[in-house]
Write an enzyme that holds these catalytic residues in place. Structure first.
Site, PDB file in Angstrom:
ATOM      1  N   ASP A 188       9.666  11.249 -48.549  1.00 41.01           N
ATOM      2  CA  ASP A 188       9.588  11.791 -49.919  1.00 41.01           C
ATOM      3  C   ASP A 188       9.030  13.211 -50.044  1.00 41.01           C
ATOM      4  O   ASP A 188       8.042  13.545 -49.380  1.00 41.01           O
ATOM      5  CB  ASP A 188       8.645  10.935 -50.777  1.00 41.01           C
ATOM      6  CG  ASP A 188       8.811   9.462 -50.588  1.00 41.01           C
ATOM      7  OD1 ASP A 188       9.783   9.035 -49.975  1.00 41.01           O
ATOM      8  OD2 ASP A 188       7.927   8.730 -51.063  1.00 41.01           O
ATOM      9  N   GLU A 210       9.008   2.806 -57.000  1.00 36.09           N
ATOM     10  CA  GLU A 210       8.195   3.789 -56.277  1.00 36.09           C
ATOM     11  C   GLU A 210       8.340   5.167 -56.931  1.00 36.09           C
ATOM     12  O   GLU A 210       9.256   5.406 -57.713  1.00 36.09           O
ATOM     13  CB  GLU A 210       8.647   3.875 -54.805  1.00 36.09           C
ATOM     14  CG  GLU A 210       8.511   2.542 -54.072  1.00 36.09           C
ATOM     15  CD  GLU A 210       8.884   2.593 -52.592  1.00 36.09           C
ATOM     16  OE1 GLU A 210       8.120   2.101 -51.764  1.00 36.09           O
ATOM     17  OE2 GLU A 210       9.966   3.123 -52.266  1.00 36.09           O
TER      18      GLU A 210
HETATM   19  C1  FRU Z   1       8.915   5.927 -50.971  1.00 32.25           C
HETATM   20  C2  FRU Z   1       7.637   5.462 -50.287  1.00 32.25           C
HETATM   21  C3  FRU Z   1       6.467   5.590 -51.213  1.00 32.25           C
HETATM   22  C4  FRU Z   1       5.316   5.706 -50.279  1.00 32.25           C
HETATM   23  C5  FRU Z   1       5.909   6.506 -49.142  1.00 32.25           C
HETATM   24  C6  FRU Z   1       5.371   6.159 -47.797  1.00 32.25           C
HETATM   25  O1  FRU Z   1       9.910   6.333 -50.094  1.00 32.25           O
HETATM   26  O2  FRU Z   1       7.813   4.139 -49.815  1.00 32.25           O
HETATM   27  O3  FRU Z   1       6.338   4.532 -52.132  1.00 32.25           O
HETATM   28  O4  FRU Z   1       4.204   6.342 -50.830  1.00 32.25           O
HETATM   29  O5  FRU Z   1       7.294   6.280 -49.172  1.00 32.25           O
HETATM   30  O6  FRU Z   1       5.837   7.054 -46.840  1.00 32.25           O
END
Ligand code: FRU
Length: 484
Positions: free
Chosen positions: A22, A204
């Site tokens: 992300d 998320e």
């Molecule tokens: C989304 C996610 C978030 C988390 C991160 C961990 O892709 O799963 O919810 O904070 O990636 O890398």
């Protein structure tokens, strides 16, 4: 020369090496667009998360900086946001300029492995040197876990009328809102999500911001969902409604088509904070991959890339208000040669493989059931971008685009509904070495997909079925790499 490996994106951000997911901490400050991101510096699969860091002065060319946040005793550093604390509400300013504050999730893997449920908490880090060095807040966490196993990805914005910081974060299959006068102490405000939107998987990376719709202000709540996206796996959707300072009210109760991107490869898309008011844009960027196969895509030195930065706005359609996403206008500076074409199925055009294509056609004069563009290479691999007028669907077909066997779900034809009945149909396409982004009907529908042809697509041709495409204009630009 860096950024020359096979499959390396040339007009998109990707990390110099190793794993990324992300985008995080998107914030504009003193002429720099900061881009932090979920980063594992010791491998090309997901691992203990750090925040990688890069910045750009124009959203086109990126400069890599050292890792900004490392795991510590409270855990690894999951997704989150960053703001400029202009009034020094936190009291964390040490220099002449307001501090940059990162708000992120600490993820404690040991607690998780022991079967506890309180392994995700929200924490702060502060930089007083334009994001070059961060110091973690000494009283972390600022929000302890309330008993939710999935409790993460805080996105913070300054609410001018309330003079309060508002945080939205993901908790299972809903979001939670918190408010704070100073970023340090947070009050729980409300939840949103039960009975609303899609529930194919966990929610998320939320985002919340106001957008103008004529004379009105609407609030957009972005939520990423894994799984259950229109073309499988993970995807980014949104709600349109009103945030009254405490709770979010959804305008549309039954809608199922509010996806920021219908393609398989745009996840965790969130917006930049602190873009100057005189600019006025809301600019977003997403992770150009999908949790279904992100860890197995056939790249070697690095894994993961981001979409193009996009400017979003609300548009009235026959179906109500919808968000439009369009590539930021700064990208025009990488345009090189320009050519214009007629739609002609006998023509084969040699292309550089880094291209922008604008095509418009009058549906009223067309009789073809299906038409579009084929990108191909000498290995007989191809990528098809088309429109089916019987089904009212755009699509990107990557079934014969190259390597696909690394995942059982990768080889697919991704489809998206057309959301308008305008006579003029427009397709705006960006082609990079391993990705395509389709912005259809001025960004009302976007479709992003990655692929691995082995050799770049260097020919373009047109196709039509059951009839003839008429009155079509096509403009093609070559694009320069952003990494030279
Ligand atoms: C989304 C996610 C978030 C988390 C991160 C961990 O892709 O799963 O919810 O904070 O990636 O890398």
């Amino acid at each position: 020369m860096p950024y020359q490996e096979q499959h390396r994106p040339q007009i998109h951000f990707s990390p110099p090496g190793n794993w990324m997911n992300d985008p995080n901490g998107l914030v504009y400050y003193r002429g720099e667009y900061h881009l932090f991101y979920q980063y594992y510096p010791d491998g090309t699969v997901w691992g203990p998360m750090h925040w990688g860091h890069a910045f750009s002065r124009d959203l086109v060319y990126w400069e890599n900086l050292p890792v900004a946040l490392f795991p510590d005793a409270l855990g690894s550093i999951f997704s989150g946001s960053a703001v400029i604390d202009r009034k020094n509400t936190s009291g964390l300013q040490t220099g002449e300029h307001p501090p940059m504050i990162a708000i992120f999730t600490h993820h404690d893997k040991t607690k998780q492995q022991k079967g506890k449920t309180d392994y995700q908490v929200q924490s702060l880090a502060c930089s007083n040197d334009m994001g070059r060095n961060f110091v973690k807040y000494k009283h972390n966490p600022v929000i302890p876990n309330p008993g939710e196993p999935d409790f993460r990805d805080p996105k913070v914005t300054w609410n001018k009328s309330l003079q309060l910081w508002i945080m939205v974060l993901a908790a299972g299959q809903k979001v939670k809102f918190y408010g704070s006068p100073n970023l340090l102490y947070w009050d729980y405000l409300s939840d949103f999500g039960t009975g609303a939107g899609d529930h194919g998987g966990v929610w998320e990376c939320p985002d919340l911001f106001p957008v103008k719709a004529g004379n009105e202000i609407k609030w957009i709540l972005i939520v990423s969902i894994n799984a259950g996206a229109p073309n499988g796996g993970s995807g980014t959707r949104y709600f349109i409604g009103y945030f009254d300072g405490v709770k979010f009210t959804n305008d549309n109760s039954e809608e199922t088509e509010l996806w920021l991107d219908y393609g398989p490869d745009n996840y965790a898309e969130v917006s930049w904070s602190d873009i100057p008011e005189e600019d006025g844009r809301r600019i977003v960027i997403g992770w150009m991959s999908n949790w279904d196969y992100a860890e197995t895509v056939p790249t070697t030195a690095w894994r993961g890339a981001l979409t193009l930065p996009r400017s979003i706005s609300l548009r009235a359609t026959e179906r109500g208000l919808r968000l439009c996403s369009n590539p930021v206008s700064e990208l025009k500076k990488i345009r090189n040669g320009k050519q214009s074409f007629e739609f002609n199925t006998d023509t084969i055009i040699n292309i550089s493989g880094l291209n922008e294509i604008l095509m418009s056609t009058s549906l009223a004069e067309n009789s073809a059931e299906e038409f579009g563009i084929i990108f191909s290479n000498s290995r007989k691999k191809k990528l098809v971008v088309g429109y089916n007028s019987r089904l009212n669907q755009f699509y990107v077909d990557r079934t014969n685009s190259g390597q696909t066997s690394f995942s059982p779900t990768f080889s697919n034809k991704a489809v998206a509904p057309r959301l308008t009945t305008d006579n003029i149909l427009r397709m705006h396409i960006f082609l990079d070495v391993p990705s395509i982004e389709l912005f259809a009907d001025n960004g009302l529908v976007t479709l992003t997909a990655i692929f691995f042809p082995g050799e770049k697509f260097d020919s373009l041709s047109f196709f039509q079925t059951k009839g003839t495409v008429k009155n079509t204009q096509c403009v093609l630009f070559e694009l320069n790499s952003i990494w030279k």
